[in-house]
Design a protein around this motif. Structure first.
Motif, PDB file in Angstrom:
ATOM      1  N   GLU A  92       0.816  -1.434  -0.132  1.00  0.00           N
ATOM      2  CA  GLU A  92       0.052  -0.030   0.004  1.00  0.00           C
ATOM      3  C   GLU A  92       1.000   1.366   0.046  1.00  0.00           C
ATOM      4  O   GLU A  92       0.362   2.387  -0.385  1.00  0.00           O
ATOM      5  CB  GLU A  92      -1.057  -0.005   1.167  1.00  0.00           C
ATOM      6  CG  GLU A  92      -2.107  -1.228   1.275  1.00  0.00           C
ATOM      7  CD  GLU A  92      -2.955  -1.048   2.368  1.00  0.00           C
ATOM      8  OE1 GLU A  92      -3.199   0.264   2.672  1.00  0.00           O
ATOM      9  OE2 GLU A  92      -3.415  -1.818   2.908  1.00  0.00           O
ATOM     10  N   GLY A  93       1.993   1.148   0.356  1.00  0.00           N
ATOM     11  CA  GLY A  93       2.948   2.437   0.373  1.00  0.00           C
ATOM     12  C   GLY A  93       4.242   2.274   1.058  1.00  0.00           C
ATOM     13  O   GLY A  93       4.792   1.115   1.212  1.00  0.00           O
TER      14      GLY A  93
ATOM     15  N   ARG B  51      -6.631  -8.782   9.363  1.00  0.00           N
ATOM     16  CA  ARG B  51      -8.123  -8.531   9.217  1.00  0.00           C
ATOM     17  C   ARG B  51      -8.199  -7.123  10.104  1.00  0.00           C
ATOM     18  O   ARG B  51      -7.677  -6.997  11.240  1.00  0.00           O
ATOM     19  CB  ARG B  51      -8.993  -9.617   9.711  1.00  0.00           C
ATOM     20  CG  ARG B  51      -8.934 -11.007   8.847  1.00  0.00           C
ATOM     21  CD  ARG B  51      -9.875 -12.083   9.475  1.00  0.00           C
ATOM     22  NE  ARG B  51      -9.599 -13.086   8.681  1.00  0.00           N
ATOM     23  CZ  ARG B  51     -10.354 -14.176   8.608  1.00  0.00           C
ATOM     24  NH1 ARG B  51     -11.122 -14.504   9.646  1.00  0.00           N
ATOM     25  NH2 ARG B  51     -10.375 -15.175   7.831  1.00  0.00           N
ATOM     26  N   PRO B  52      -9.398  -6.376   9.861  1.00  0.00           N
ATOM     27  CA  PRO B  52      -9.510  -5.072  10.407  1.00  0.00           C
ATOM     28  C   PRO B  52      -9.770  -5.451  11.823  1.00  0.00           C
ATOM     29  O   PRO B  52     -10.647  -6.328  12.424  1.00  0.00           O
ATOM     30  CB  PRO B  52     -10.700  -4.339  10.003  1.00  0.00           C
ATOM     31  CG  PRO B  52     -10.767  -5.035   8.579  1.00  0.00           C
ATOM     32  CD  PRO B  52     -10.057  -6.438   8.660  1.00  0.00           C
TER      33      PRO B  52
ATOM     34  N   GLY C 189       9.534  -0.178  16.009  1.00  0.00           N
ATOM     35  CA  GLY C 189       8.359  -0.134  15.808  1.00  0.00           C
ATOM     36  C   GLY C 189       7.793  -0.544  14.357  1.00  0.00           C
ATOM     37  O   GLY C 189       6.665  -0.110  14.051  1.00  0.00           O
ATOM     38  N   VAL C 190       8.440  -1.501  13.787  1.00  0.00           N
ATOM     39  CA  VAL C 190       8.052  -1.878  12.494  1.00  0.00           C
ATOM     40  C   VAL C 190       6.587  -2.413  12.593  1.00  0.00           C
ATOM     41  O   VAL C 190       5.913  -2.518  11.615  1.00  0.00           O
ATOM     42  CB  VAL C 190       9.019  -2.527  11.526  1.00  0.00           C
ATOM     43  CG1 VAL C 190       9.605  -3.910  12.459  1.00  0.00           C
ATOM     44  CG2 VAL C 190       8.576  -2.663  10.350  1.00  0.00           C
ATOM     45  N   GLN C 191       6.522  -3.471  13.496  1.00  0.00           N
ATOM     46  CA  GLN C 191       5.254  -4.111  13.476  1.00  0.00           C
ATOM     47  C   GLN C 191       4.058  -3.189  13.743  1.00  0.00           C
ATOM     48  O   GLN C 191       3.093  -3.389  13.015  1.00  0.00           O
ATOM     49  CB  GLN C 191       5.361  -5.001  14.714  1.00  0.00           C
ATOM     50  CG  GLN C 191       6.443  -6.213  14.686  1.00  0.00           C
ATOM     51  CD  GLN C 191       6.231  -7.080  13.370  1.00  0.00           C
ATOM     52  OE1 GLN C 191       5.404  -7.220  13.068  1.00  0.00           O
ATOM     53  NE2 GLN C 191       7.498  -7.409  13.015  1.00  0.00           N
TER      54      GLN C 191
ATOM     55  N   SER D  50      -0.736  -0.039  11.774  1.00  0.00           N
ATOM     56  CA  SER D  50      -1.629   0.807  11.434  1.00  0.00           C
ATOM     57  C   SER D  50      -2.517   0.616  10.316  1.00  0.00           C
ATOM     58  O   SER D  50      -3.323   1.663  10.161  1.00  0.00           O
ATOM     59  CB  SER D  50      -0.599   2.068  11.382  1.00  0.00           C
ATOM     60  OG  SER D  50       0.037   2.062  10.123  1.00  0.00           O
ATOM     61  N   ARG D  51      -2.029  -0.349   9.365  1.00  0.00           N
ATOM     62  CA  ARG D  51      -3.017  -0.237   8.353  1.00  0.00           C
ATOM     63  C   ARG D  51      -4.248  -0.841   8.531  1.00  0.00           C
ATOM     64  O   ARG D  51      -5.272  -0.653   7.795  1.00  0.00           O
ATOM     65  CB  ARG D  51      -2.477  -1.249   7.043  1.00  0.00           C
ATOM     66  CG  ARG D  51      -0.828  -0.880   6.699  1.00  0.00           C
ATOM     67  CD  ARG D  51      -1.101   0.253   5.568  1.00  0.00           C
ATOM     68  NE  ARG D  51       0.103   0.472   4.918  1.00  0.00           N
ATOM     69  CZ  ARG D  51       0.602   1.770   4.443  1.00  0.00           C
ATOM     70  NH1 ARG D  51      -0.172   2.735   4.744  1.00  0.00           N
ATOM     71  NH2 ARG D  51       1.522   1.764   3.675  1.00  0.00           N
TER      72      ARG D  51
END
Length: 498
Positions: A116-117, A156-157, A169-171, A176-177
């Motif tokens: 996504e980015g 899943r949301p 902080g990478v996880q 955050s997605r």
């Protein structure tokens, strides 16, 4: 300001973000400058093609040489690339360090992307970049373990997510997605400082709390928890906070598995990396299953087993210690003595997926299995589907014979034939799921015939009756053999209810 805990202000992070965007220091921008061949060479640890590609790349080239290649850059060139961040502030914060040839990177700052980015991630320089052993409070960059947990986490949301031991902080970035609110904890003040800078740099609002394990979130519950704990096994010591827990053996992994479900909301899920000992005379699955609290579904997936000598050498090099040096030999000797004294034959490593179910009316599903083959698809989606499938099996435990099943088109039947007296004879029949983790199951002739009838039309009981009549078999015996096989194939997504 404490130099060991860099305090990146929101204002400075905003200016740094402007500089990085202006220069094009993004995941795509780096690839565009380097080109495919130089980028691939850099991934192999061969920097020279990348150095050549950045010579005439302006500000972006300067940032790539600083933060990706570890090369010195003239101070005036670095100042232009980082403007409007004053070069003095960058040095004061430890982002840069003064060198005889100009300035060098003091921290690792690199783009990290998903489908996504992208984001920027701040961490400490590794042992290769430092040219020696890392300090005790070293904050690890985005390594293979972090990436594997990212791929093994369900997306899943969810409403709330907890990242235990956030490190750089990478996880939490990936969380955050799909999570409305993210909380991140760590015992290391330096890790929290760099994680805070990472979040500010990317414009993310993440709650940060300091403390050991789950203490910072006592009496709170979350919809999802992810954890990349200090899972290195061995004597109870803390040489490096990013990998050592101070607990003996595999007690750190046991602690997380034991405590994590208590901080999940009902129906909540957890994913973590873990290590477990292979002890002489003990089954590893029995060992890890004892860690679980009641009411918890669990899937332990073993991705690798290392022998003690290889394990010790790998982690010594990871910290920048030469196993041949007096220091390395002394550490290796103490470590291997501990393994010998505890009958350790190997160290397993893998993923754990957990789900809390307060309303569970039957025994939880606990599965421990090897998944050491190579596969391409991320495991996170498979883990979420696995939990769905075991919930379906529990709800339909008494209705399997009444259910029509279907073999998905991604599941193939492979045969191995060998020459015999009467021509080719089938010696192996193997079901192979071609997506997900690529599960494989060997089946006999009767099982293959039964599965051939699973086309979503007839219930399983009718198929068994037809198979018994066609092959002169006892129907009850066929049912007794078929049901455990069907349950396992359903868990692996190789047979689905129609």
């Amino acid at each position: 300001m404490n130099a060991d805990q860099p305090e990146f202000s929101p204002e400075l992070c905003a200016r740094l973000r402007d500089a990085l965007l202006r220069a094009g220091y993004t995941a795509d921008g780096v690839v565009d400058v380097l080109g495919g061949q130089a980028h691939a060479a850099l991934g192999r640890g061969e920097p020279e093609p990348a150095i050549r590609a950045t010579r005439d790349a302006g500000e972006l080239g300067a940032l790539i040489r600083l933060f990706l290649l570890g090369e010195p850059v003239a101070e005036v060139e670095a100042a232009a690339a980082l403007s409007p961040v004053p070069i003095a502030d960058a040095i004061d914060l430890g982002l840069l360090r003064v060198a005889t040839e100009g300035v060098r990177a003091g921290l690792d700052l690199r783009p990290h992307s998903d489908e996504e980015g992208f984001w920027w991630v701040l961490s400490d320089l590794d042992s290769d970049q430092l040219g020696g052993e890392v300090p005790a409070d070293h904050v690890l960059g985005v390594g293979h373990a972090s990436l594997s947990l990212i791929r093994a986490t369900s997306r899943r949301p969810v409403g709330t997510l907890l990242d235990v031991g956030t490190g750089n902080g990478v996880q939490a970035l990936h969380a955050s997605r799909h999570a409305a609110k993210v909380t991140a904890t760590d015992v290391s003040a330096r890790a929290l400082a760099l994680a805070k800078a990472t979040f500010l740099l990317n414009g993310l609002d993440v709650e940060l709390l300091r403390g050991e394990w789950f203490a910072p979130v006592a009496r709170r519950r979350f919809d999802q928890i992810v954890c990349n704990p200090p899972f290195v096994v061995g004597p109870p010591r803390v040489d490096y906070t990013y990998r050592d827990s101070g607990l003996a053996g595999d007690d750190a992994s046991a602690l997380v598995v034991r405590q994590l479900p208590g901080f999940l909301a009902n129906g909540g899920t957890g994913q973590l990396l873990a290590s477990w000992l292979h002890v002489r005379g003990e089954d590893w699955g029995d060992r890890v299953a004892r860690w679980l609290p009641a009411g918890t579904d669990a899937w332990f997936v073993q991705r690798d087993i290392a022998d003690p000598g290889l394990y010790v050498g790998t982690w010594l090099r990871d910290a920048g210690i030469d196993p041949r040096s007096p220091q390395g030999r002394a550490k290796a000797s103490a470590w291997l003595d501990w393994f010998d004294g505890n009958d350790v034959e190997g160290i397993g490593f893998g993923f754990v997926t957990l789900r809390r179910d307060d309303a569970m009316g039957a025994a939880p599903t606990i599965v421990c299995e090897d998944l050491r083959q190579a596969y391409d698809d991320p495991l996170g989606a498979e883990a979420a589907d696995w939990l769905d499938r075991v919930a379906w099996l529990r709800a339909n435990a008494d209705g399997l014979l009444d259910t029509p099943f279907l073999v998905p088109p991604t599941v193939l039947l492979e045969r191995v034939d060998t020459p015999g007296d009467e021509g080719w004879e089938t010696t192996v029949r193997r079901l192979h799921r071609t997506d997900g983790p690529g599960w494989q199951h060997e089946v006999d002739e009767l099982a293959a015939a039964l599965l051939a009838g699973c086309r979503g039309a007839l219930p399983l009981s009718d198929l068994i009756s037809l198979l018994a009549a066609a092959h002169g078999q006892d129907e009850d015996e066929l049912s007794g053999a078929a049901l455990p096989m069907i349950r396992e194939l359903v868990r692996h997504g190789m047979v689905v209810p129609a």
